[in-house]
Every structure is written in structure tokens, then in C-alpha cells.
Scaffold this active site. Structure first.
Site, PDB file in Angstrom:
ATOM      1  N   THR A  69       0.842  -1.201   0.000  1.00 43.64           N
ATOM      2  CA  THR A  69       0.000   0.000   0.000  1.00 43.64           C
ATOM      3  C   THR A  69       0.876   1.249   0.000  1.00 43.64           C
ATOM      4  O   THR A  69       0.620   2.204  -0.735  1.00 43.64           O
ATOM      5  CB  THR A  69      -0.962  -0.016   1.205  1.00 43.64           C
ATOM      6  OG1 THR A  69      -1.645  -1.266   1.203  1.00 43.64           O
ATOM      7  CG2 THR A  69      -1.975   1.098   1.119  1.00 43.64           C
ATOM      8  N   ARG A 118      -2.162   5.584   6.992  1.00 46.84           N
ATOM      9  CA  ARG A 118      -2.499   4.282   7.599  1.00 46.84           C
ATOM     10  C   ARG A 118      -2.309   4.403   9.105  1.00 46.84           C
ATOM     11  O   ARG A 118      -1.323   4.981   9.567  1.00 46.84           O
ATOM     12  CB  ARG A 118      -1.598   3.183   7.045  1.00 46.84           C
ATOM     13  CG  ARG A 118      -1.721   1.881   7.818  1.00 46.84           C
ATOM     14  CD  ARG A 118      -1.016   0.735   7.149  1.00 46.84           C
ATOM     15  NE  ARG A 118      -1.739   0.291   5.975  1.00 46.84           N
ATOM     16  CZ  ARG A 118      -1.471  -0.856   5.326  1.00 46.84           C
ATOM     17  NH1 ARG A 118      -0.487  -1.640   5.739  1.00 46.84           N
ATOM     18  NH2 ARG A 118      -2.177  -1.205   4.270  1.00 46.84           N
TER      19      ARG A 118
END
Ligand code: NCD
Length: 323
Positions: A69, A118
Site C-alpha cells: 500500500t 495508515r
């Protein structure tokens, strides 16, 4: 981006919007994104750099480890000629001095045009979006909550294979309780008609009853199973995800589930159909046997990973108003 009580649905216009949840998307929005992602594949394959994001800076702040990611977002920005500020490890930032998430966000929005975030605690990405005043926040994984950009690339991969996102039978296997990739994929598939999802997990790791009820009210049939023998032979998608050991209060507890429900060649032979696609958001930690990699149905480490970058290129170009 801070907004007072406003509806954050995409509604055909991505520009400046936070990307916090799949619930912001309609099938039409997803179509717009997919069209753009297909174009991005061409750009990524082209040796000449694109300048779509020239002059843009995107900050990536990850309070949790990540390979795909983080780096696919970073690669996406660079593929499009933009620049990144990359904080892979908050232990080297002021966070260790006790800086709040809100202050960190307010600082980095001064330096950049979007923030990809995140965080290990569910709800933190929303908190960051509330704190940001000028730039959109993209959710790159919010604790055990959601992971919308992963679901978008998963949907894109399924769509490319079957040319449809309705009438899909999928098996989602693993730690369904804690897996944010499972949660967001359920939300994504519930936007389309006649989808059936089998949730295969150890009994203790089934969806929380709150999530189960919330999802059951949607346009989706959820069937919880706990034994591989209950996998329907007509499934189109098998989506395996590891046990999320970092979400357990006692990580030793997670050990109990290791090597249970492993996807093996034998299981594939017994219950997999010929036209199946096998996906895993990765990292793989034993949930799929290495021998399965050679099977042409295995999409992880192939299309799924590549599509991650194309979909994030598409999303960033749309959110930054450059598409
Ligand atoms: C997933 C995540 O972080 O939730 N990984 C990823 O983004 N590709 C899945 C996982 O870590 O199990």
C-alpha cells in the site's frame, strides 16, 4: 478535508474529496475510476514519464508497517510525475515526542496536496480527515476497520476477469473479524446485485455481530461457514487473507489459528472451479500454499499487485483534479 456535516459521497466528482470508505462510492463512481485505471496501465507501461501530477506533492504517513500500500501509492505518484514525502516509520518523526495525530496532519497538509494515511486504531483516519483543513485524506488502512483503496483494486481485478461485478459468488477466508480488506470488499460487492459472499473463518474469528447485522441490511447475501468442505464449488472468487495477529490482545492467541484453513492444491482440486480467480491482499503468511502460485488461477502476485498501482494512480489523479 474538514467539512461541517457535509455528505462525502463521490457522486461523479472526486476532486478534493477524502477517500475514507467504500460507502462513498456508487457503481457509477467506480466505473469512472476503472476507466481511468485502464488508462493508467498504459501510462505505467510507457517508458516516458507522465506529467499529470507534475507540481503535486503527496505525503504518505504510515503508523503501521506496509509494503504494497505504501509503495504502490509512492510509485503511483512518481509514475505521474509528482513528488512524495514519505514517512514509513513514525518513530523517526515528532510522533515519538508525543505529537497528536491532528497536529501531525495539520503540519503535513502545509507541505503537500494530499495525505495518504495508515493507522492502527479504527476511526483515526476519520479523525485525521476532520483535522485537515486544506487537503484530502486517503485511507490506506484504518485499524481493523476498512481499507477502501484495497477494495477498489480488488474490485478492479475481479471486474477485469469477469467483465461484471454482479452475480459474483465469492469466498472470503481467514480472520474475517479483524480483516479490514474483507470488510471493505464486502462493502464493495454489496453495491452490485445478486452477489453472494461465503465468509470462511474459525468460529471465533467470524464477523462481529454488529458488522454482520450492518452488512446484512445491504444488498448482499452473507453465508458464514467454518469448514472448507462447505465451500461452494461454483465460486468465482477465492479471497484469502492472513490471520491479523497484531489485532489480538494476546498475539499468542493468534498462533492457535496458524495453518488452519490453508489454501492448498488439494483444496483447489476438490472445490475450485475452472474459471476461478484466487486473490490475497498480501502479505502471505502461510494462508496459501506456495505450490498454488503456479496455478493460472492465482491472481495475487500477478494482476492484483499491478492493479494496485494503476488504481491508485487513477484515484490520486481524480482526487487531485488532474484526470
Ligand atoms: C492488508 C492490510 O494492510 O490490511 N495488506 C495490504 O494492504 N496489502 C492485508 C494484511 O495486512 O493482511
Amino acid at each position: 478535508m474538514a467539512k461541517s456535516n457535509s455528505d462525502n459521497s463521490i457522486d461523479g466528482n472526486f476532486k478534493g474529496k477524502d477517500i475514507l470508505s467504500i460507502d462513498q462510492f456508487s457503481p457509477r463512481d467506480i466505473n469512472i475510476l476503472f476507466k481511468q485505471a485502464s488508462k493508467m496501465r498504459g501510462i505505467a507501461k510507457n517508458a516516458r514519464p507522465s506529467d499529470i501530477l507534475k507540481g503535486n506533492i503527496v505525503t504518505l504517513i504510515f503508523y503501521e508497517p506496509s509494503s504494497r500500500t505504501f509503495n504502490s501509492h509512492a510509485a503511483a505518484v512518481k509514475q505521474l510525475g509528482g513528488a512524495t514525502i514519505e514517512i514509513h516509520d513514525v518513530s523517526s518523526s515528532s510522533v515519538v515526542k508525543g505529537e497528536s495525530l491532528e497536529d501531525t496532519i495539520r503540519v503535513f497538509e502545509a507541505y503537500s496536496d494530499a495525505i495518504v494515511l495508515r493507522h492502527p486504531i479504527k476511526g483515526s483516519v476519520q479523525k485525521a480527515a476532520d483535522a485537515a483543513q486544506f487537503v484530502p485524506i486517503i485511507n490506506a488502512g484504518d485499524g481493523a476497520g476498512s481499507h477502501p483503496t484495497q477494495a477498489l483494486l480488488d474490485l478492479f481485478t475481479i471486474y477485469e476477469k469477469f467483465k461484471r461485478l454482479d452475480n459474483i459468488t465469492a469466498v472470503l477466508c481467514g480472520d474475517v473479524l479483524h480483516s479490514r480488506t474483507h470488510h471493505s470488499l464486502i462493502e464493495g460487492l454489496s453495491l452490485y446485485k445478486k452477489n453472494i459472499i461465503y465468509l470462511l473463518s474459525p468460529k471465533e474469528l467470524k464477523l462481529s455481530r454488529e458488522d454482520f447485522e450492518r452488512y446484512s441490511e445491504r444488498n448482499i447475501k452473507l453465508i458464514e461457514i467454518h469448514d472448507e468442505k462447505e465451500i461452494p464449488k461454483n465460486a468465482d472468487v477465492w479471497y484469502w487473507n492472513r490471520i491479523q495477529k497484531e489485532r489480538f490482545e494476546n498475539p499468542k492467541e493468534a498462533e492457535k489459528y496458524k495453518n488452519k484453513l490453508t489454501l492448498t492444491q488439494k483444496l483447489l482440486q476438490e472445490r475450485g472451479n475452472k474459471n476461478l480467480i484466487i486473490l490475497d491482499p498480501l502479505p502471505r503468511v502461510g494462508e496459501i500454499d506456495l505450490a498454488v502460485d503456479a496455478d493460472p488461477r492465482a491472481g495475487y502476485l500477478r494482476t492484483q499487485v499491478r492493479n494496485g498501482m494503476y488504481v491508485r494512480m487513477a484515484l490520486l489523479s481524480l482526487v487531485l483534479g488532474k484526470a
